[in-house]
Enzyme design. Structure first.
Site, mmCIF file in Angstrom:
data_model
loop_
_atom_site.group_PDB
_atom_site.id
_atom_site.type_symbol
_atom_site.label_atom_id
_atom_site.label_comp_id
_atom_site.label_asym_id
_atom_site.label_seq_id
_atom_site.Cartn_x
_atom_site.Cartn_y
_atom_site.Cartn_z
ATOM 1 N N ASN A 58 0.803 -1.228 0.000
ATOM 2 C CA ASN A 58 0.000 0.000 0.000
ATOM 3 C C ASN A 58 0.836 1.279 0.000
ATOM 4 O OD1 ASN A 58 -2.186 -1.611 -0.143
ATOM 5 N ND2 ASN A 58 -2.788 -1.413 2.004
ATOM 6 N N CYS A 100 -10.772 -5.028 -3.431
ATOM 7 C CA CYS A 100 -11.400 -6.123 -2.701
ATOM 8 C C CYS A 100 -12.875 -5.855 -2.432
ATOM 9 C CB CYS A 100 -10.676 -6.312 -1.376
ATOM 10 S SG CYS A 100 -9.088 -7.125 -1.590
ATOM 11 N N VAL A 106 -13.683 0.629 10.008
ATOM 12 C CA VAL A 106 -13.164 1.239 8.776
ATOM 13 C C VAL A 106 -14.013 0.844 7.567
ATOM 14 C CG1 VAL A 106 -11.145 1.503 7.275
ATOM 15 C CG2 VAL A 106 -10.844 1.331 9.759
#
Ligand code: EPU
Length: 455
Positions: free
Chosen positions: A41, A138, A350
């Protein structure tokens, strides 16, 4: 060798059915040493940052994962020459001939990654236009891009939705602005940084995400010539500059991969040394790992994670933005929590939909119930909205082998851990998804003594 070939492992490029299924012969503790390289990331964003330079950039500690291959392909479509030394983990990115890509070619990448949205700022500066196909990533919630589009508009871009994707133009250039994020989104913070560094004037970003991967992106941008300060209270100030040059940088290591192997050590009663793992970026994980009953030794070149014997303890856990407990650590750790004594509560704040992977664990004998309510912590923005975002795990429950289908990257790794912890032979399908973010995970599993065959 050019980046397109990129020497990715065979399983990354070969989606054949045989390679996509693993028969995992579980019940053995994982023991040994593996190495993690640069953070997925971060690496993908640093590759995009190279687009902003007027000279080539060199990125080191790059893992061989499919997300890197996807970003390489996208950069090459835009005229960036990418030279990869996959074994050394080095990428040289030459952006001197950046050009517009054909819409159909960009579209061919749709569905494979969410990175294209971050190409916008750099492409608007270089070419005055950008095109974004439908975005993949995802399946862990809606994952909208409204923050990104609002930010680009605030800098003065014109955003037009077309059937095939989103067209963005900046006929009058981009001008610094005040951005206040409704939520400290990682991607929206990166969008602001990558756009503001060359926008005219000053940009002030409040409620920014401050993940270590973002701070390392700021390191890269500063090396390129940007002027960025990170204040307390999540405020980032960027003074736009007219020109940026290439950078040389070694990526920070992948703390999600490190925590995934740590959870595998705990769930299998194992002992894994993760070379490359670093303490400062993993403080929240290490605290939780210790509370559950795992042990770790911090060394100069990595961290040893192990199950010291005895019972694991149940915990109450809430995922959060940095410096909290990362959402990406949650899924692998939940597998270990099925082996802890008592009731554990995990509140995911999140993503609204990151417990789908627990269905397979329940099928393997785990006792996990998911709830719409915010359990065990503070009320979050998903509380009143019908999302199953809290989980109660009752343990310990022995896991039994099963046939399972990988749902997403982190959920997929969690299924793999469950199969390794379960007695008997499990069939894990769709393992190609795991190559998106875990470098050579099959080689690492073998090094740790796991037994598996291709189904
Ligand atoms: N969000 C919006 N609108 C937006 C953008 C985000 O509502 O325009 C919401 C999301 O739906 C989510 C929350 O904000 O509920 C946080 O999303 P964020 O933007 O922070 O995530 P991201 O940038 O899309 C990155 C990582 C994820 C990681 C998150 C959080 C990359 C490529 N992906 O995603 O990594 O979970 O930050 O740390 O950097 C993974 O590696 O498996 C992964 C999913």
């Amino acid at each position: 060798m050019t980046g397109q070939g990129c020497d990715v492992p065979a399983s990354v490029v070969d989606d054949g059915r045989m390679r996509d299924v693993l028969q995992v012969h579980g019940g053995l503790p994982l023991h040994g040493e593996i190495t993690v390289r640069g953070a997925k990331n971060f690496v993908s964003k640093a590759m995009v940052a190279a687009l902003l330079g007027e000279s080539p950039s060199t990125l080191r500690n790059v893992p061989q994962i499919r997300d890197v291959a996807v970003v390489t392909g996208l950069l090459e479509l835009h005229g960036v020459r990418v030279v990869a030394d996959a074994v050394a983990g080095t990428l040289v990115l030459d952006p001197r001939n950046v050009e517009s890509a054909h819409v159909a070619d960009i579209d061919a990448h749709a569905g494979s990654s969410r990175i294209p949205i971050l190409f916008c700022g750099p492409l608007l500066h270089r070419l005055g236009e950008a095109f974004i196909p439908d975005l993949g990533g995802c399946r862990i919630g809606d994952r909208p891009i409204n923050y990104h589009l609002d930010i680009l508009r605030q800098f003065g871009a014109e955003v037009t939705k077309r059937e095939s994707g989103i067209e963005i133009r900046a006929p009058h250039g981009l001008v610094g602005t005040k951005v206040s994020l409704p939520y400290p989104s990682v991607g929206a913070t990166e969008q602001t940084l990558l756009t503001a560094v060359r926008a005219a004037g000053i940009t002030e970003l409040s409620n920014a995400a401050i993940e270590p991967e973002i701070l390392d992106l700021i390191n890269v941008l500063q090396k390129m010539g940007a002027i960025i300060s990170v204040d307390t209270d999540r405020v980032i100030r960027i003074e736009g500059v007219a020109r940026l040059r290439g950078f040389e940088h070694t990526a920070l290591s992948d703390r999600i991969e490190a925590a995934s192997w740590a959870s595998a050590a705990l769930a299998t009663h194992g002992d894994i040394t993760v070379k490359g793992a670093t303490q400062p970026e993993m403080t929240a994980f290490l605290n939780t790992f210790r509370k559950v009953g795992g042990e770790f030794d911090i060394k100069d070149d990595g961290i040893r994670f192990y199950h010291p014997g005895g019972d694991l303890r149940s915990i109450v856990l809430e995922t959060d933005v940095h410096p909290g407990f990362m959402t990406d650590w949650q899924q692998p750790l939940v597998v270990a929590l099925t082996q802890a004594k008592g009731l554990s509560i995990v509140h995911e704040t999140v993503y609204e939909n990151r417990f789908g992977f627990t269905d397979a664990l329940v099928g393997m004998g785990a006792t996990i119930q998911v709830y719409r309510e915010c359990l065990g912590g503070h009320p979050c923005r998903f509380g009143q909205r019908n999302f199953y975002h809290s989980a109660v795990i009752s343990g310990p429950t022995p896991l039994e082998a099963a046939d399972i289908e990988v749902p997403d990257l982190r959920g997929g790794f969690s299924h793999l851990i469950a199969a390794l912890a379960a007695k008997g032979t499990s069939e894990v399908r769709g393992i190609g998804l795991i190559d998106r973010g875990y470098e050579d995970f099959q080689g690492k599993l073998s090094a740790l003594g796991a037994e598996f065959t291709h189904g």
